[in-house]
Enzyme design. Structure first.
Site, short mmCIF file in Angstrom:
data_model
loop_
_atom_site.label_atom_id
_atom_site.label_comp_id
_atom_site.label_asym_id
_atom_site.label_seq_id
_atom_site.Cartn_x
_atom_site.Cartn_y
_atom_site.Cartn_z
CD GLU A 49 -13.53 22.56 -41.33
OE1 GLU A 49 -12.85 22.60 -42.38
OE2 GLU A 49 -13.10 22.93 -40.23
CE LYS A 126 -10.76 22.28 -37.26
NZ LYS A 126 -10.91 23.13 -38.46
CB CYS A 171 -10.50 20.50 -41.22
SG CYS A 171 -9.44 21.21 -42.51
N1 CDT Z 1 -10.35 24.08 -41.80
C1 CDT Z 1 -9.07 23.77 -41.44
O1 CDT Z 1 -8.82 23.30 -40.34
N2 CDT Z 1 -8.11 24.03 -42.34
C2 CDT Z 1 -6.71 23.91 -42.09
C3 CDT Z 1 -6.01 24.91 -42.93
C4 CDT Z 1 -4.63 25.16 -42.52
S1 CDT Z 1 -4.43 26.16 -41.14
C5 CDT Z 1 -4.62 27.75 -41.71
C6 CDT Z 1 -6.17 22.52 -42.39
O2 CDT Z 1 -5.44 21.96 -41.55
O3 CDT Z 1 -6.40 22.00 -43.50
#
Ligand code: CDT
Length: 309
Positions: A49, A126, A171
């Site tokens: 990502e 996303k 993600c």
């Molecule tokens: N980039 C991304 O979506 N990261 C989130 C971090 C936690 S939410 C602050 C994840 O689900 O890994």
């Protein structure tokens, strides 16, 4: 013996991209990873990502246009053309995550899937945008994705590509069972997912030591319950002082991890994915048409939060 419908996939994990790293230096790293993946037989390379920049939602800017330089205006563009050219020359496809600023001023967190002949298959936006909308000054770092990106209005698609049916998620999408199931219901065989996951989860630090466990848990469960391959690819390591999870992995439709990164740096892992293995699950225990009960699942689409009964 591999079956007739196999695709050799590389997860091209990246170590940190610092704020000062310019696009050309990052693209040179992506090309190096592409070369290693090609040497090891990969036909498809999956990058993380927001692979082209540092994870900029960790900083808040009052005037969002001050962040415009983190976004791409088109794909390919002058900075990424060397990657597109080299991939096409080698006959290797790829999936690249980046921030996109549309001509209409709308901002998206996207992944573009490119076939081995250089044609663009699809750009996925996303769906689940985590974090917060406003500056939270008490945090050690921001996770202001909800300020910088709109959620996809389309949700999850599946495209014919690489000899199979390929879906994408980004993600935080990987933590939601609906992501996999919506693709599962479109016959997905291979899901590609880039991620940036800080180890320190500010709202509840007790989760910090579980980050690796949760990463594997969701992707292994999603793969098994939908009879699909899942390729999860991190941008890991210490980026601008924030320690992020590596542990990129390729998961089989059985839920088993068949390859996993050992470092938090630039690292290629490779697996040959037999797409016909999906039917071992989708044709048996998870024969959706035979066993699902959509008539009692109405709450999943009619309701967002919890309603106490
Ligand atoms: N980039 C991304 O979506 N990261 C989130 C971090 C936690 S939410 C602050 C994840 O689900 O890994």
């Amino acid at each position: 013996m591999p079956g007739s419908r196999t695709v050799t996939v590389a997860a091209a994990q990246m170590g940190p991209v610092q704020r000062s790293d310019d696009r050309s230096a990052v693209v040179a790293r992506l090309v190096d990873l592409l070369h290693e993946a090609h040497r090891r037989g990969a036909e498809l390379v999956v990058y993380p990502e927001l692979a082209l920049t540092t994870f900029f939602p960790r900083w808040f800017v009052e005037d969002i246009t001050a962040a415009d330089h983190w976004y791409e205006r088109s794909m390919p563009n002058a900075a990424t053309q060397p990657l597109f050219d080299e991939a096409r020359r080698l006959g290797v496809g790829f999936c690249l995550g980046y921030a996109l600023l549309g001509e209409d001023g709308r901002r998206w967190n996207v992944q573009t899937l490119v076939e081995r002949d250089g044609s663009i298959v699809a750009t996925y936006r996303k769906t689940h945008i985590p974090g917060h909308e406003h500056h939270e000054p008490d945090r050690p770092f921001q996770h202001a994705e909800r300020y910088y990106f709109e959620p996809s209005p389309d949700g999850f698609g599946v495209w014919p590509a690489f000899g199979g049916r390929v879906g994408m998620m980004i993600c935080n999408d990987r933590r939601w069972p609906e992501s996999y199931r919506v693709m599962g219901l479109q016959g997905v065989e291979l899901i590609l997912c880039g991620y940036n996951t800080p180890i320190h989860y500010v709202p509840d630090p007790s989760q910090d030591i579980l980050q690796g466990f949760h990463n594997a848990l969701v992707m292994q469960a999603g793969a098994y319950q939908n009879g699909t391959w899942v390729v999860g690819v991190a941008k890991g390591g210490v980026e601008e002082g924030v320690d992020s999870l590596g542990q990129s992995m390729i998961v089989a439709p059985s839920g088993q991890i068949v390859a996993q990164a050992l470092t938090t740096d630039d690292e290629v892992i490779v697996a040959t994915c037999d797409l016909d293995w999906c039917t071992r699950y989708t044709g048996t225990l998870f024969d959706f048409d035979r066993y699902r009960r959509p008539e009692v699942y109405g709450r999943i689409t009619s309701q967002r939060g919890v309603i106490l009964s």
